[in-house]
Design a protein around this motif. Structure first.
Motif, PDB file in Angstrom:
ATOM      1  N   THR A   1      97.331 -15.280  78.164  1.00 22.24           N
ATOM      2  CA  THR A   1      96.699 -15.838  76.834  1.00 22.24           C
ATOM      3  C   THR A   1      95.647 -16.969  77.519  1.00 22.24           C
ATOM      4  N   THR A   2      95.975 -17.373  78.551  1.00 23.83           N
ATOM      5  CA  THR A   2      95.279 -18.652  79.014  1.00 23.83           C
ATOM      6  C   THR A   2      93.925 -18.078  79.776  1.00 23.83           C
ATOM      7  N   SER A   3      94.205 -16.897  80.737  1.00 26.96           N
ATOM      8  CA  SER A   3      92.978 -16.348  81.269  1.00 26.96           C
ATOM      9  C   SER A   3      92.083 -15.459  80.565  1.00 26.96           C
ATOM     10  N   GLN A   4      93.165 -14.794  79.325  1.00 24.32           N
ATOM     11  CA  GLN A   4      92.616 -13.733  78.456  1.00 24.32           C
ATOM     12  C   GLN A   4      92.448 -12.506  79.192  1.00 24.32           C
ATOM     13  N   THR A   5      93.432 -12.180  80.537  1.00 21.87           N
ATOM     14  CA  THR A   5      93.478 -11.088  81.347  1.00 21.87           C
ATOM     15  C   THR A   5      94.390 -10.204  80.877  1.00 21.87           C
ATOM     16  N   LEU A   6      94.018  -8.948  80.846  1.00 22.50           N
ATOM     17  CA  LEU A   6      95.197  -7.918  80.665  1.00 22.50           C
ATOM     18  C   LEU A   6      95.120  -7.264  82.132  1.00 22.50           C
ATOM     19  N   GLU A   7      96.519  -7.294  82.399  1.00 25.26           N
ATOM     20  CA  GLU A   7      96.676  -6.292  83.805  1.00 25.26           C
ATOM     21  C   GLU A   7      97.652  -5.253  83.689  1.00 25.26           C
ATOM     22  N   ILE A   8      97.082  -4.007  84.119  1.00 23.95           N
ATOM     23  CA  ILE A   8      97.981  -3.099  84.036  1.00 23.95           C
ATOM     24  C   ILE A   8      98.538  -2.459  85.306  1.00 23.95           C
TER      25      ILE A   8
ATOM     26  N   LEU B   1      96.534  -1.024  88.700  1.00 20.58           N
ATOM     27  CA  LEU B   1      95.647   0.145  88.109  1.00 20.58           C
ATOM     28  C   LEU B   1      94.372  -0.407  87.343  1.00 20.58           C
ATOM     29  N   ALA B   2      94.429  -1.493  86.895  1.00 22.95           N
ATOM     30  CA  ALA B   2      93.357  -2.049  86.135  1.00 22.95           C
ATOM     31  C   ALA B   2      93.669  -3.499  85.631  1.00 22.95           C
ATOM     32  N   ALA B   3      92.684  -4.061  85.622  1.00 22.83           N
ATOM     33  CA  ALA B   3      92.490  -5.621  85.196  1.00 22.83           C
ATOM     34  C   ALA B   3      91.250  -6.293  84.465  1.00 22.83           C
ATOM     35  N   ALA B   4      91.396  -6.914  83.300  1.00 25.85           N
ATOM     36  CA  ALA B   4      90.311  -7.200  82.849  1.00 25.85           C
ATOM     37  C   ALA B   4      90.308  -8.488  81.946  1.00 25.85           C
ATOM     38  N   ASN B   5      89.038  -8.988  81.643  1.00 24.72           N
ATOM     39  CA  ASN B   5      89.120 -10.244  80.860  1.00 24.72           C
ATOM     40  C   ASN B   5      88.891  -9.681  79.212  1.00 24.72           C
ATOM     41  N   LEU B   6      89.715  -9.976  78.409  1.00 21.51           N
ATOM     42  CA  LEU B   6      89.610  -9.373  76.974  1.00 21.51           C
ATOM     43  C   LEU B   6      88.438 -10.138  76.283  1.00 21.51           C
ATOM     44  N   GLY B   7      88.322 -11.271  76.812  1.00 16.94           N
ATOM     45  CA  GLY B   7      87.223 -12.139  76.051  1.00 16.94           C
ATOM     46  C   GLY B   7      85.845 -11.554  76.082  1.00 16.94           C
ATOM     47  N   THR B   8      85.858 -10.678  77.241  1.00 16.34           N
ATOM     48  CA  THR B   8      84.129 -10.268  77.459  1.00 16.34           C
ATOM     49  C   THR B   8      84.003  -8.646  77.181  1.00 16.34           C
ATOM     50  N   GLU B   9      82.975  -8.553  76.758  1.00 17.04           N
ATOM     51  CA  GLU B   9      82.611  -6.962  76.383  1.00 17.04           C
ATOM     52  C   GLU B   9      82.910  -6.069  77.485  1.00 17.04           C
TER      53      GLU B   9
ATOM     54  N   THR C   1      91.536 -14.840  70.005  1.00 15.94           N
ATOM     55  CA  THR C   1      92.130 -16.022  69.339  1.00 15.94           C
ATOM     56  C   THR C   1      93.677 -15.364  68.666  1.00 15.94           C
ATOM     57  N   GLY C   2      93.932 -14.304  68.834  1.00 15.27           N
ATOM     58  CA  GLY C   2      95.162 -13.916  68.181  1.00 15.27           C
ATOM     59  C   GLY C   2      95.314 -13.761  66.647  1.00 15.27           C
ATOM     60  N   ASP C   3      93.872 -14.074  65.924  1.00 11.74           N
ATOM     61  CA  ASP C   3      93.942 -13.828  64.407  1.00 11.74           C
ATOM     62  C   ASP C   3      93.664 -12.727  63.713  1.00 11.74           C
ATOM     63  N   THR C   4      93.579 -11.579  64.750  1.00 13.13           N
ATOM     64  CA  THR C   4      93.857 -10.321  64.216  1.00 13.13           C
ATOM     65  C   THR C   4      95.243  -9.755  64.403  1.00 13.13           C
ATOM     66  N   ARG C   5      95.741  -8.841  63.452  1.00 11.74           N
ATOM     67  CA  ARG C   5      97.162  -8.086  63.779  1.00 11.74           C
ATOM     68  C   ARG C   5      96.961  -6.745  63.248  1.00 11.74           C
ATOM     69  N   TYR C   6      97.659  -5.856  64.078  1.00 15.05           N
ATOM     70  CA  TYR C   6      97.730  -4.429  63.860  1.00 15.05           C
ATOM     71  C   TYR C   6      99.144  -4.018  63.593  1.00 15.05           C
ATOM     72  N   GLN C   7      99.874  -4.624  62.866  1.00 19.88           N
ATOM     73  CA  GLN C   7     101.330  -4.271  62.749  1.00 19.88           C
ATOM     74  C   GLN C   7     101.410  -3.143  62.051  1.00 19.88           C
ATOM     75  N   ASP C   8     102.605  -2.557  61.497  1.00 23.52           N
ATOM     76  CA  ASP C   8     102.730  -1.193  61.020  1.00 23.52           C
ATOM     77  C   ASP C   8     102.804  -1.314  59.670  1.00 23.52           C
ATOM     78  N   ARG C   9     102.690  -2.404  59.008  1.00 27.24           N
ATOM     79  CA  ARG C   9     102.701  -2.453  57.553  1.00 27.24           C
ATOM     80  C   ARG C   9     101.351  -3.619  57.362  1.00 27.24           C
ATOM     81  N   ASP C  10     100.739  -3.277  56.152  1.00 27.84           N
ATOM     82  CA  ASP C  10      99.737  -4.062  55.917  1.00 27.84           C
ATOM     83  C   ASP C  10     100.215  -5.533  55.343  1.00 27.84           C
TER      84      ASP C  10
END
Length: 262
Positions: free
Chosen positions: A76-83, A90-98, A136-145
């Motif tokens: 969450t600090t670097s906003q980086t997802l590492e796979i 296999l891949a790494a990227a900053n999710l804060g950038t397009e 920012t974490g203010d979106t949520r894609y849980q299984d129920r609405d």
């Protein structure tokens, strides 16, 4: 009763991450839990702020079990997802950038193209995916609405393991947020309709959780190695484990804190 383990799932359908503390938000759930998702592009025009949609719009482990063979770690600090897989990056990227979001979307689009979905997949045809959600974490894609958290007793998991004849059931199969100790197996069902103090937060338990084929998937390998869904029905007469709850009063909740019925 106390909190044994806390899990968050930064990207819906991908790796569960253990954390020491989470922020519970009123009428929302856990900040940062399922904040991102991989939306099929043939299900609409995905934008970063795509609102909640049903599971058929997204690539998830229930339908694409081999997603679990990837270790997807979000910082969450670097906003980086590492796979990684088997220790290989296999891949790494900053999710804060397009650019970073495009890189992750392209990686999963290609990876899904190499997989075969489950026979019950709600979106079995191949389609590219686009990462949706916000850093920012203010979106949520849980299984129920309705915003929610999920809780399951460790004793329940232990009882399932004993009845199906295995030494251990990995709690990540159930993709719960809170694993709790010092409560008898299955007694969390008795909380439905009651309010709990979860650390400093107040939650209201609304229902038991009906399970899907995702619990059959090994969270490390992606193989369907235990037929848990069918065995739940055979051994226990239902296919439910754990409960969902809505957050009434938010607070920071940490591992080791207590639960109490109000």
């Amino acid at each position: 009763m106390k909190i044994n383990t806390i899990f968050v799932h930064p990207v819906k359908g991908l790796t569960a991450q253990v954390c020491d503390r989470v922020q519970l938000v009123e009428n929302f759930g856990i900040l940062g839990d399922r904040a991102f998702a991989l939306m099929f592009t043939d299900m609409g025009d995905p934008q970063p702020l795509t609102p909640w949609l049903s599971k058929k719009h997204f690539a998830v482990q229930n339908d694409w079990g081999q997603l679990a063979s990837l270790n997807c770690a979000y910082d969450t600090t670097s906003q980086t997802l590492e796979i990684t897989k088997n220790g290989e990056l296999l891949a790494a990227a900053n999710l804060g950038t397009e650019t970073g979001r495009d890189r992750i979307s392209a990686f999963f689009s290609e990876y899904l193209h190499s997989l075969t979905p489950s026979t019950s997949a709600r979106h079995p045809q191949y389609s590219p995916v686009r990462l949706v959600g916000t850093t920012t974490g203010d979106t949520r894609y849980q299984d129920r609405d309705q915003g929610q958290i999920s809780i399951i007793s460790q004793a329940t998991l232990d009882d399932i393991a004993e009845k199906v004849g295995v030494n251990y059931i990995d709690p990540r199969r159930f993709r719960a947020n809170f694993i709790v100790d010092n409560i008898p197996a299955w007694s969390e069902f008795n909380w439905v309709g009651n309010r709990l103090k979860l650390g400093a937060a107040l939650v209201e338990v609304t229902a038991p959780i009906g399970r899907c084929l995702n619990i059959d998937v090994n969270p490390d390998t992606g193989d369907r190695d235990i037929s848990l869904l069918s065995q739940l029905s055979a051994k226990f007469g239902h296919a439910q484990t754990g409960v969902i709850a809505k957050v009434i009063t938010g607070a920071v909740v940490t591992t080791g804190e207590t639960l109490a019925i109000k």
